[in-house]
Write a protein that holds these residues in place. Structure first.
Motif, PDB file in Angstrom:
ATOM      1  N   GLN A 207       0.835  -1.198   0.000  1.00 16.35           N
ATOM      2  CA  GLN A 207       0.000   0.000   0.000  1.00 16.35           C
ATOM      3  C   GLN A 207       0.875   1.255   0.000  1.00 16.35           C
ATOM      4  O   GLN A 207       1.994   1.262   0.544  1.00 16.35           O
ATOM      5  CB  GLN A 207      -0.913   0.017   1.226  1.00 16.35           C
ATOM      6  N   ASP A 211      -3.600   4.846  -0.362  1.00 17.55           N
ATOM      7  CA  ASP A 211      -4.394   3.734   0.163  1.00 17.55           C
ATOM      8  C   ASP A 211      -4.705   3.948   1.648  1.00 17.55           C
ATOM      9  O   ASP A 211      -4.224   4.907   2.266  1.00 17.55           O
ATOM     10  CB  ASP A 211      -3.642   2.415  -0.043  1.00 17.55           C
ATOM     11  N   ALA A 233       0.388   3.621   4.043  1.00 18.08           N
ATOM     12  CA  ALA A 233      -1.016   3.979   3.822  1.00 18.08           C
ATOM     13  C   ALA A 233      -1.516   4.940   4.900  1.00 18.08           C
ATOM     14  O   ALA A 233      -0.957   5.021   5.996  1.00 18.08           O
ATOM     15  CB  ALA A 233      -1.866   2.718   3.814  1.00 18.08           C
TER      16      ALA A 233
END
Length: 447
Positions: A207, A211, A233
């Protein structure tokens, strides 16, 4: 992956069948190999799809000649064939990795020791309620690859186990949800909680800043392992015990607050699923919904209308004021802790099965407070007796599910609950937890 590849799929269950179908649809040469016997249904599906396969053996020469091998999650890394594949340096990936490489939709992936099936189902229900084109896939039943082979969806609510995450390379969900980390399946991870936790956290491996990673800040083990795990993320926290800056919390008035963009407030009494663990589950799906810009009204409607999944705190029947609850999916101690914690009635608890090195001490307080009788269902119940005799007023054995249910009914009084929450695997007396749960429901209906 534009050229035609020689792809071997190891394992002929739901995951393997789906991977084989997708590989064939993409125009690759496909061979499926299963060391055990295939189910009649999957064998017929392979024949109808004209996919080459073998069962009852692994033809190593053919397997080791592959360009790419897709491994079903049930095959351990230490298997000799897998070690030979590693030595030959053939690319080996999981079915979810293969599916994700050909997925055009947005992936919301959910993992964790407990609660992942419920959260995945909730996310799917939420997106359906909002009118989105969404598929329910992964460890919950329908394989991710099989779904993509049948047609594209805009969203995928994907349940992933640690086994499925073991062999990812580029798998990258837009939203990743980690429900919790508690000891489970340690036999697969060299009896190491560190290795098991690392497998769970692989969900966030690829990620980036665009994200989202949702997790329970109240879970001690999650907090412990996140300290040493790099997350790129955006992070969103869930808590019933403290205030959070981003995510979801409960305020002093019992209002669930989702703190993303415009705040969403909802009385926890309006949630379809009650109990502490289900509040976390509702929070997780609600936060995911807001991150996907689902309207607040649709989120409220979905959280208020969600129906419990089969075999997870599933209310079966009330007979003469005694409620029978099927929690057969509780295959570890932590799942059963959540079930007992949610009980509001005097409880006759049916437990037992294949012990996976369980530590029952965390259940002692709840058993002392809530359980009026424990019925042990399994071929060896000595650990259950040792753990709970003296805590529960009565601890007895049953030979099979019919006897356990009849015993519970005779012991019960109006206002009691009979809870099947085994805390163990099911393979001594039953085919799987679904078989166990269905036998329980059938026995209840025959009372």
């Amino acid at each position: 992956m534009n050229r035609n590849l020689n792809i071997v799929v190891l394992g002929g269950g739901e995951s393997g069948l789906g991977a084989a179908k997708l590989a064939q649809k993409l125009g690759h040469s496909v061979f499926l190999s299963d060391r055990s016997s295939l189910s009649a249904e999957n064998r017929q599906a392979l024949i109808e799809s004209n996919i080459d396969f073998e069962e009852g053996q692994h033809s190593e020469d053919r397997i080791l000649g592959a360009d790419l091998i897709i491994k079903s999650p049930g095959i351990p890394e230490k298997t000799p064939l897998i070690q030979k594949i590693r030595t030959a340096q053939i690319e080996l990936i999981s079915e979810i990795e293969f599916a994700a490489r050909h997925c055009q939709g947005t992936i919301i992936a959910i993992t964790g020791t407990n609660g992942k099936t419920t959260v995945t189902s909730m996310v799917h229900h939420l997106l359906e309620t909002a009118g989105k084109n969404v598929a329910l896939v992964g460890n919950i039943g329908t394989s991710f690859a099989g779904s993509i082979a049948e047609g594209d969806h805009d969203y995928y609510a994907l349940e992933v186990s640690s086994f499925q995450l073991d062999d990812i390379i580029h798998f990258k969900p837009h939203i990743a949800i980690l429900t919790n980390i508690t000891p489970d399946h340690l036999d697969r991870y060299n009896n190491s909680l560190d290795e098991y936790a690392a497998a769970k956290l692989r969900i966030s491996k690829n990620q980036d800043e665009k994200d989202h990673f949702i997790y329970c800040v109240d879970d001690a083990l999650t907090n412990k392992y996140l300290q040493d795990y790099p997350l790129r993320a955006q992070q969103w926290q869930l808590s019933l015990e403290q205030s959070v800056d981003n995510g979801a919390q409960i305020n002093s008035d019992g209002i669930l607050q989702i703190i993303i963009n415009q705040q969403l407030d909802m009385d926890i009494n309006e949630l379809a699923l009650q109990g502490k663990h289900n509040t976390y589950n509702s929070m997780a799906s609600g936060v995911a919904g807001r991150l996907l810009n689902i309207r607040k009204e649709a989120i409220r409607e979905s959280l208020a209308s969600f129906e419990s999944i089969e075999h997870r705190l599933e209310s079966v029947l009330q007979i003469y004021g005694i409620e029978f609850i099927n929690d057969s999916k509780a295959t570890n101690v932590n799942s059963t802790w959540y079930a007992l914690e949610s009980m509001q009635k005097p409880t006759i608890w049916i437990a037992g099965g294949v012990d996976k090195g369980n530590d029952y001490s965390q259940l002692a307080k709840l058993v002392g407070e809530k359980v009026k009788a424990l019925i042990c269902l399994g071929t060896d119940n000595s650990k259950l007796h040792a753990a709970f005799e003296g805590l529960a007023p009565m601890v007895i054995d049953a030979a099979d599910m019919d006897e356990a249910v009849r015993m519970a009914y005779k012991m019960g009084d109006k206002g009691d609950a009979v809870l099947l929450s085994p805390a163990c695997a099911s393979f001594d007396l039953f085919e799987n937890y679904e078989d166990r749960g269905r036998q329980f429901k059938n026995a209840v209906r025959q009372l």
